[in-house]
Scaffold this motif. Sequence first.
Motif, PDB file in Angstrom:
ATOM      1  N   LYS A   1      44.626  19.498  20.391  1.00 55.59           N
ATOM      2  CA  LYS A   1      45.034  20.676  21.146  1.00 55.59           C
ATOM      3  C   LYS A   1      45.065  21.881  20.224  1.00 55.59           C
ATOM      4  O   LYS A   1      45.233  21.750  19.016  1.00 55.59           O
ATOM      5  N   GLY A   2      44.888  23.055  20.806  1.00 56.38           N
ATOM      6  CA  GLY A   2      44.913  24.274  20.015  1.00 56.38           C
ATOM      7  C   GLY A   2      44.954  25.497  20.906  1.00 56.38           C
ATOM      8  O   GLY A   2      45.123  25.405  22.125  1.00 56.38           O
ATOM      9  N   ARG A   3      44.756  26.650  20.283  1.00 60.58           N
ATOM     10  CA  ARG A   3      44.788  27.928  21.011  1.00 60.58           C
ATOM     11  C   ARG A   3      43.669  28.815  20.497  1.00 60.58           C
ATOM     12  O   ARG A   3      43.409  28.864  19.294  1.00 60.58           O
TER      13      ARG A   3
ATOM     14  N   THR B   1      42.834  27.960  16.576  1.00 60.47           N
ATOM     15  CA  THR B   1      43.819  27.408  15.656  1.00 60.47           C
ATOM     16  C   THR B   1      44.346  26.114  16.257  1.00 60.47           C
ATOM     17  O   THR B   1      44.799  26.089  17.403  1.00 60.47           O
ATOM     18  N   GLY B   2      44.216  25.031  15.517  1.00 56.23           N
ATOM     19  CA  GLY B   2      44.609  23.729  16.031  1.00 56.23           C
ATOM     20  C   GLY B   2      46.093  23.449  15.840  1.00 56.23           C
ATOM     21  O   GLY B   2      46.800  24.195  15.153  1.00 56.23           O
ATOM     22  N   GLU B   3      46.549  22.361  16.444  1.00 52.49           N
ATOM     23  CA  GLU B   3      47.952  21.993  16.302  1.00 52.49           C
ATOM     24  C   GLU B   3      48.265  21.556  14.874  1.00 52.49           C
ATOM     25  O   GLU B   3      49.439  21.434  14.515  1.00 52.49           O
ATOM     26  N   ASP B   4      47.214  21.356  14.053  1.00 52.02           N
ATOM     27  CA  ASP B   4      47.408  21.068  12.633  1.00 52.02           C
ATOM     28  C   ASP B   4      47.458  22.338  11.796  1.00 52.02           C
ATOM     29  O   ASP B   4      47.445  22.298  10.578  1.00 52.02           O
TER      30      ASP B   4
ATOM     31  N   ARG C   1      42.154  26.427  11.216  1.00 51.98           N
ATOM     32  CA  ARG C   1      41.282  27.205  12.096  1.00 51.98           C
ATOM     33  C   ARG C   1      39.899  26.558  12.178  1.00 51.98           C
ATOM     34  O   ARG C   1      39.359  26.110  11.167  1.00 51.98           O
ATOM     35  N   TYR C   2      39.357  26.542  13.394  1.00 49.93           N
ATOM     36  CA  TYR C   2      38.064  25.929  13.630  1.00 49.93           C
ATOM     37  C   TYR C   2      37.164  26.913  14.376  1.00 49.93           C
ATOM     38  O   TYR C   2      37.571  27.511  15.378  1.00 49.93           O
ATOM     39  N   ASN C   3      35.932  27.091  13.882  1.00 49.04           N
ATOM     40  CA  ASN C   3      34.964  27.941  14.570  1.00 49.04           C
ATOM     41  C   ASN C   3      34.300  27.164  15.699  1.00 49.04           C
ATOM     42  O   ASN C   3      34.163  25.929  15.620  1.00 49.04           O
ATOM     43  N   PHE C   4      33.890  27.866  16.752  1.00 48.72           N
ATOM     44  CA  PHE C   4      33.113  27.227  17.804  1.00 48.72           C
ATOM     45  C   PHE C   4      32.111  28.228  18.373  1.00 48.72           C
ATOM     46  O   PHE C   4      32.295  29.443  18.278  1.00 48.72           O
ATOM     47  N   VAL C   5      31.028  27.683  18.942  1.00 48.60           N
ATOM     48  CA  VAL C   5      30.006  28.527  19.554  1.00 48.60           C
ATOM     49  C   VAL C   5      30.142  28.455  21.071  1.00 48.60           C
ATOM     50  O   VAL C   5      30.750  27.530  21.620  1.00 48.60           O
TER      51      VAL C   5
ATOM     52  N   GLY D   1      44.246  33.367  23.362  1.00 48.62           N
ATOM     53  CA  GLY D   1      45.522  32.897  23.895  1.00 48.62           C
ATOM     54  C   GLY D   1      45.404  31.672  24.776  1.00 48.62           C
ATOM     55  O   GLY D   1      46.409  31.038  25.074  1.00 48.62           O
ATOM     56  N   TYR D   2      44.164  31.328  25.217  1.00 47.67           N
ATOM     57  CA  TYR D   2      43.991  30.137  26.037  1.00 47.67           C
ATOM     58  C   TYR D   2      44.404  28.885  25.247  1.00 47.67           C
ATOM     59  O   TYR D   2      44.028  28.713  24.089  1.00 47.67           O
ATOM     60  N   GLU D   3      45.169  28.002  25.895  1.00 46.47           N
ATOM     61  CA  GLU D   3      45.487  26.699  25.330  1.00 46.47           C
ATOM     62  C   GLU D   3      44.328  25.752  25.658  1.00 46.47           C
ATOM     63  O   GLU D   3      43.922  25.650  26.819  1.00 46.47           O
ATOM     64  N   VAL D   4      43.804  25.058  24.645  1.00 47.62           N
ATOM     65  CA  VAL D   4      42.597  24.261  24.849  1.00 47.62           C
ATOM     66  C   VAL D   4      42.724  22.881  24.222  1.00 47.62           C
ATOM     67  O   VAL D   4      43.569  22.631  23.364  1.00 47.62           O
ATOM     68  N   ASP D   5      41.843  21.976  24.685  1.00 47.13           N
ATOM     69  CA  ASP D   5      41.610  20.681  24.061  1.00 47.13           C
ATOM     70  C   ASP D   5      40.205  20.716  23.483  1.00 47.13           C
ATOM     71  O   ASP D   5      39.287  21.276  24.104  1.00 47.13           O
ATOM     72  N   PHE D   6      40.002  20.101  22.313  1.00 48.28           N
ATOM     73  CA  PHE D   6      38.673  20.126  21.698  1.00 48.28           C
ATOM     74  C   PHE D   6      38.521  18.963  20.720  1.00 48.28           C
ATOM     75  O   PHE D   6      39.490  18.311  20.333  1.00 48.28           O
ATOM     76  N   GLU D   7      37.279  18.722  20.348  1.00 51.09           N
ATOM     77  CA  GLU D   7      36.946  17.732  19.335  1.00 51.09           C
ATOM     78  C   GLU D   7      36.483  18.461  18.072  1.00 51.09           C
ATOM     79  O   GLU D   7      36.156  19.649  18.108  1.00 51.09           O
ATOM     80  N   ILE D   8      36.416  17.746  16.953  1.00 50.55           N
ATOM     81  CA  ILE D   8      35.970  18.327  15.684  1.00 50.55           C
ATOM     82  C   ILE D   8      34.781  17.513  15.190  1.00 50.55           C
ATOM     83  O   ILE D   8      34.849  16.282  15.102  1.00 50.55           O
ATOM     84  N   ASN D   9      33.661  18.208  14.871  1.00 53.71           N
ATOM     85  CA  ASN D   9      32.478  17.498  14.389  1.00 53.71           C
ATOM     86  C   ASN D   9      32.525  17.330  12.867  1.00 53.71           C
ATOM     87  O   ASN D   9      33.500  17.734  12.210  1.00 53.71           O
ATOM     88  N   ALA D  10      31.473  16.762  12.321  1.00 53.86           N
ATOM     89  CA  ALA D  10      31.435  16.468  10.882  1.00 53.86           C
ATOM     90  C   ALA D  10      31.469  17.730  10.032  1.00 53.86           C
ATOM     91  O   ALA D  10      31.888  17.701   8.875  1.00 53.86           O
TER      92      ALA D  10
END
Length: 214
Positions: A2-4, A18-21, A24-28, A41-50
């Motif tokens: 989870k993150g925002r 910004t993840g719950e850890d 910060r993670y970039n995304f396209v 500000g959106y609360e989101v769920d996401f995965e992290i790649n290699a």
Amino acid sequence: MKGRILDFSIQTNTGIITGEDHKRYNFVGNEWKETQAPVRGYEVDFEINAEGQATGVYLEIAANPTPATMNKPAQSNSSYTSPTTHESSHKTTGVFSKWEQGEDNYQQAIFTCFKKFADFKGRARRREFWYFELFCVLLSLLLSFMNEDLATLAMLITLIPNIAVNVRRLHDINRSGWWMLIALVPIVGVLLLLFWAAQEGNPSANQYGESPKA
């Protein structure tokens, strides 16, 4: 995870989460799996790649309708709201939200540039630079119709913060503020500075400081 969403740029079709850890993670943009555009500000769920980037970004599951909600019996006609009306209302709310967010950003950019009146250190993101330039142009045009002396005075007052935000904008793309002197080259120098000002800043810290998007 989870993150925002911290930021999303339509121009570059990239964003930062910004993840719950607390990392910060970039995304396209093509990793955003919802129909509406991603907004800070959106609360989101996401995965992290290699590569450490966010993938498969969705709005947080808790924010989605639950099966119990979807299975509720239909209400009477007197309180029925058609899907088309609901969608229209949602779009209208989104337009006003974006308009208010843009107005806040515009006011914040002007406030920041005057607060950093003669601050030639640090970095300035594109939004701060272009909003302040727009403010200076509109102010100059307005006052020129009223009184030339007022227009000249406004230009002198905004001169130093204007130079300062130009220097900080150059710092954001990892260029020395001394590149401002290239404006002395007729036409070409100014066009080159505007081209640089339109570039995306370094997403991480550089020799001039932390990213202003952090």
